[in-house]
Design a protein around this motif. Structure first.
Motif, PDB file in Angstrom:
ATOM      1  N   ALA A 188       1.032  -1.217   0.096  1.00  0.00           N
ATOM      2  CA  ALA A 188       0.080   0.128  -0.071  1.00  0.00           C
ATOM      3  C   ALA A 188       0.764   1.193  -0.177  1.00  0.00           C
ATOM      4  CB  ALA A 188      -0.900   0.019   1.157  1.00  0.00           C
ATOM      5  N   LYS A 247      -2.133   3.867   3.035  1.00  0.00           N
ATOM      6  CA  LYS A 247      -2.627   2.564   3.613  1.00  0.00           C
ATOM      7  C   LYS A 247      -3.978   2.655   4.341  1.00  0.00           C
ATOM      8  CE  LYS A 247       2.120   1.859   4.349  1.00  0.00           C
ATOM      9  NZ  LYS A 247       2.795   0.687   3.625  1.00  0.00           N
ATOM     10  N   TYR A 248      -4.593   1.303   4.351  1.00  0.00           N
ATOM     11  CA  TYR A 248      -5.578   0.787   4.893  1.00  0.00           C
ATOM     12  C   TYR A 248      -5.343   0.619   6.695  1.00  0.00           C
ATOM     13  CZ  TYR A 248      -8.783  -3.096   6.371  1.00  0.00           C
ATOM     14  OH  TYR A 248      -9.333  -3.795   7.195  1.00  0.00           O
ATOM     15  N   TRP A 249      -5.593   1.552   7.502  1.00  0.00           N
ATOM     16  CA  TRP A 249      -5.523   1.344   8.774  1.00  0.00           C
ATOM     17  C   TRP A 249      -6.733   1.725   9.807  1.00  0.00           C
ATOM     18  CZ3 TRP A 249      -2.874  -2.454  10.866  1.00  0.00           C
ATOM     19  CH2 TRP A 249      -2.875  -2.941  12.104  1.00  0.00           C
ATOM     20  N   SER A 308      -1.892 -12.495   3.699  1.00  0.00           N
ATOM     21  CA  SER A 308      -3.416 -12.473   3.775  1.00  0.00           C
ATOM     22  C   SER A 308      -3.868 -12.052   2.476  1.00  0.00           C
ATOM     23  CB  SER A 308      -3.889 -12.087   5.108  1.00  0.00           C
ATOM     24  OG  SER A 308      -3.722 -10.744   5.360  1.00  0.00           O
ATOM     25  N   SER A 335      -9.923 -10.534   3.880  1.00  0.00           N
ATOM     26  CA  SER A 335      -8.828  -9.821   4.501  1.00  0.00           C
ATOM     27  C   SER A 335      -8.930  -8.672   3.682  1.00  0.00           C
ATOM     28  CB  SER A 335      -7.624 -10.349   4.510  1.00  0.00           C
ATOM     29  OG  SER A 335      -6.629  -9.615   4.888  1.00  0.00           O
ATOM     30  N   GLY A 336      -9.243  -7.362   4.424  1.00  0.00           N
ATOM     31  CA  GLY A 336      -9.465  -6.090   3.882  1.00  0.00           C
ATOM     32  C   GLY A 336      -8.339  -5.975   2.618  1.00  0.00           C
ATOM     33  N   SER A 337      -7.126  -5.903   3.055  1.00  0.00           N
ATOM     34  CA  SER A 337      -6.033  -5.411   1.897  1.00  0.00           C
ATOM     35  C   SER A 337      -6.325  -6.445   0.372  1.00  0.00           C
ATOM     36  CB  SER A 337      -4.870  -5.132   2.406  1.00  0.00           C
ATOM     37  OG  SER A 337      -4.398  -6.651   2.881  1.00  0.00           O
ATOM     38  N   ARG A 368      -7.362  -5.379  -2.969  1.00  0.00           N
ATOM     39  CA  ARG A 368      -6.407  -4.597  -3.963  1.00  0.00           C
ATOM     40  C   ARG A 368      -5.701  -5.719  -4.678  1.00  0.00           C
ATOM     41  NH1 ARG A 368      -4.811  -1.220   0.980  1.00  0.00           N
ATOM     42  NH2 ARG A 368      -3.002  -2.818   0.899  1.00  0.00           N
ATOM     43  N   THR A 419      -3.393  -7.966  12.164  1.00  0.00           N
ATOM     44  CA  THR A 419      -3.731  -6.695  11.902  1.00  0.00           C
ATOM     45  C   THR A 419      -5.351  -6.503  12.209  1.00  0.00           C
ATOM     46  OG1 THR A 419      -4.250  -7.771   9.675  1.00  0.00           O
ATOM     47  CG2 THR A 419      -2.268  -6.200   9.874  1.00  0.00           C
ATOM     48  N   HIS A 429      -6.442  -2.962  13.924  1.00  0.00           N
ATOM     49  CA  HIS A 429      -7.365  -2.018  13.175  1.00  0.00           C
ATOM     50  C   HIS A 429      -8.072  -1.490  14.167  1.00  0.00           C
ATOM     51  CE1 HIS A 429      -6.549  -2.480   9.037  1.00  0.00           C
ATOM     52  NE2 HIS A 429      -6.206  -3.811   9.307  1.00  0.00           N
ATOM     53  N   MET A 450       0.641   6.061   9.577  1.00  0.00           N
ATOM     54  CA  MET A 450       0.106   5.087   9.999  1.00  0.00           C
ATOM     55  C   MET A 450       0.764   4.453  11.395  1.00  0.00           C
ATOM     56  SD  MET A 450      -0.573   1.308   7.983  1.00  0.00           S
ATOM     57  CE  MET A 450       1.091   0.936   8.082  1.00  0.00           C
ATOM     58  N   MET A 473      -0.308   3.423  15.082  1.00  0.00           N
ATOM     59  CA  MET A 473      -0.029   2.389  15.723  1.00  0.00           C
ATOM     60  C   MET A 473       0.698   2.384  17.192  1.00  0.00           C
ATOM     61  SD  MET A 473       1.279   0.429  12.350  1.00  0.00           S
ATOM     62  CE  MET A 473       0.045  -0.656  11.271  1.00  0.00           C
ATOM     63  N   ASP A 507       4.651  -2.012   6.087  1.00  0.00           N
ATOM     64  CA  ASP A 507       3.325  -2.359   6.720  1.00  0.00           C
ATOM     65  C   ASP A 507       3.474  -2.841   8.183  1.00  0.00           C
ATOM     66  OD1 ASP A 507       1.783  -1.519   4.535  1.00  0.00           O
ATOM     67  OD2 ASP A 507       1.981  -3.622   3.502  1.00  0.00           O
ATOM     68  N   ALA A 508       2.436  -3.737   8.489  1.00  0.00           N
ATOM     69  CA  ALA A 508       2.387  -4.224   9.860  1.00  0.00           C
ATOM     70  C   ALA A 508       3.558  -5.188  10.267  1.00  0.00           C
ATOM     71  CB  ALA A 508       0.992  -4.678  10.140  1.00  0.00           C
TER      72      ALA A 508
HETATM   73  O1  PMV Z   1      -5.843  -6.538   5.323  1.00  0.00           O
HETATM   74  P1  PMV Z   1      -5.179  -6.448   6.605  1.00  0.00           P
HETATM   75  O2  PMV Z   1      -6.285  -6.421   7.592  1.00  0.00           O
HETATM   76  O3  PMV Z   1      -4.303  -7.544   7.013  1.00  0.00           O
HETATM   77  O4  PMV Z   1      -4.524  -4.989   6.834  1.00  0.00           O
HETATM   78  C1  PMV Z   1      -3.486  -4.643   6.222  1.00  0.00           C
HETATM   79  C2  PMV Z   1      -3.103  -3.347   6.658  1.00  0.00           C
HETATM   80  C3  PMV Z   1      -1.815  -2.861   6.109  1.00  0.00           C
HETATM   81  O5  PMV Z   1      -0.932  -3.856   5.497  1.00  0.00           O
HETATM   82  C4  PMV Z   1      -0.770  -2.367   7.340  1.00  0.00           C
HETATM   83  C5  PMV Z   1      -1.871  -1.800   5.195  1.00  0.00           C
HETATM   84  C6  PMV Z   1      -2.330  -1.773   4.105  1.00  0.00           C
HETATM   85  O6  PMV Z   1      -3.230  -0.758   3.496  1.00  0.00           O
HETATM   86  O7  PMV Z   1      -2.164  -2.996   3.251  1.00  0.00           O
END
Ligand code: PMV
Length: 327
Positions: free
Chosen positions: A12, A15-17, A105, A137-139, A142, A189, A193, A240, A244, A280-281
């Motif tokens: 990202a 980012k998505y957080w 993920s 899983s959110g990301s 994409r 994550t 979040h 981000m 955190m 990222d995380a």
């Molecule tokens: O998709 P998740 O819930 O694992 O969240 C991913 C969050 C980050 O990798 C930290 C940022 C992102 O946008 O990918």
């Protein structure tokens, strides 16, 4: 009723957080990413009456009972859509270390959503697949479309999905993923979040800033203005991680090696090397540069201690089905 899909992880840039809806995994802000051509998950899914329950295996890795349950619950969405009662065997393989900071993920759920839907004969559009991947899983949403991708924030299940902004060949960017040795286990994550939204002083501020930076990054992409893009990417990464770190309990994903490399990147830029970082995380660092700068950056990394390996990624296509099955 067997199908196999390959999907890339993504990095990202915005980012998505934090989510505004935990169950639907609706993000608090839109995000932009690049698919990574050397960080791939391949997944084969077979639904058959010979299976008495769902099973999930990772080639070359272990999966926890919790992960198996997550996959099985996820498959039930597809069973419901196809009106099927069949159980499935799922086998996956990653081309990259699992907790390397390239979100496995994301590639995992993107590959699983395409393989599961194809195995059941569901003919889903890219948008439908992206929505389903998001629910895993959110990301992951994409990792369905190709190249440089935007995840639209949306305000409902059907309006929050990712689409391709540009194909992989649009811009010759590299993501050099630097993996450190002796890496620690990261906080998941899913917990992060929620905790950040509920407790970080800077959460809302960062979400608003991310929306502004997203608009600016899109403009930098139109002009292929690498300096502006790099500064925006770094800025949202630091924002981000500030969120955190100010979460209760604090989420310090960085290790001393992470910070050491950040400082090196600043030094290298002072020497005229056009490279930017994002993280990222996890502890590992993604270095973003143009293809022509790649060799110089790799040389610098070779002189840097404590690195286990690097993975040089180009922009990749999104999730695809293939004919070679894993079993
Ligand atoms: O998709 P998740 O819930 O694992 O969240 C991913 C969050 C980050 O990798 C930290 C940022 C992102 O946008 O990918």
């Amino acid at each position: 009723m067997k199908a196999t899909a390959v999907a890339p992880a993504n990095i990202a840039f915005i980012k998505y957080w934090g989510k505004k809806d935990d169950l639907l995994r609706l993000p608090a802000n839109g995000s932009i990413s690049m698919n990574l051509d050397k960080c791939l998950t391949t997944t084969t899914v077979e639904f058959d009456k010979k299976y008495k329950k769902d099973s999930f295996k990772m080639i070359g890795g272990k999966v926890s009972i919790k992960e198996c349950r997550r996959v099985s619950d996820y498959l039930s969405r597809f069973r419901m859509m196809a009106k099927s009662k069949l159980f499935a065997k799922v086998v996956s393989k990653n081309s990259f270390p699992r907790s390397s900071g390239a979100a496995s993920s994301a590639s995992g759920f993107a590959a699983l959503s395409l393989a599961a839907s194809s195995a059941l004969g569901l003919n889903l559009s890219e948008k439908e697949l992206s929505i389903l991947a998001r629910l895993g899983s959110g990301s992951a949403c994409r990792s369905v479309p190709s190249g440089f991708v935007e995840w639209l924030e949306g305000d409902s299940n059907n309006t929050s999905y990712a689409h391709s902004l540009y194909p992989p060949g649009y811009w010759d960017l590299l993501d050099i993923l630097v993996i450190f040795s002796g890496e620690m286990k990261k906080t998941t994550t899913t917990e992060g979040h929620k905790a950040s939204r509920e407790t970080s002083l800077f959460y809302s501020l960062r979400v608003e800033k991310a929306k502004e930076l997203l608009g600016k990054l899109k403009k930098a992409f139109i002009k292929k203005d690498f300096e502006s893009a790099g500064k925006i990417i770094e800025s949202d990464c630091i924002n981000m991680h500030s969120v955190m770190m100010t979460t209760t309990p604090p989420l310090f994903y960085w290790s001393p090696k992470t910070l050491g490399l950040i400082k090196k990147v600043y030094e290298w830029r002072d020497e005229g090397i056009r490279v930017y970082f994002t993280i990222d995380a996890g502890v590992n660092v993604h270095l973003i540069c143009k293809e022509k700068t790649g060799r110089e950056v790799v040389k610098k990394l070779e002189e840097t201690a404590g690195i286990e390996r690097i993975i040089i990624n180009k922009p990749a296509v999104g999730a695809q089905t293939i004919n070679q099955h894993l079993f």
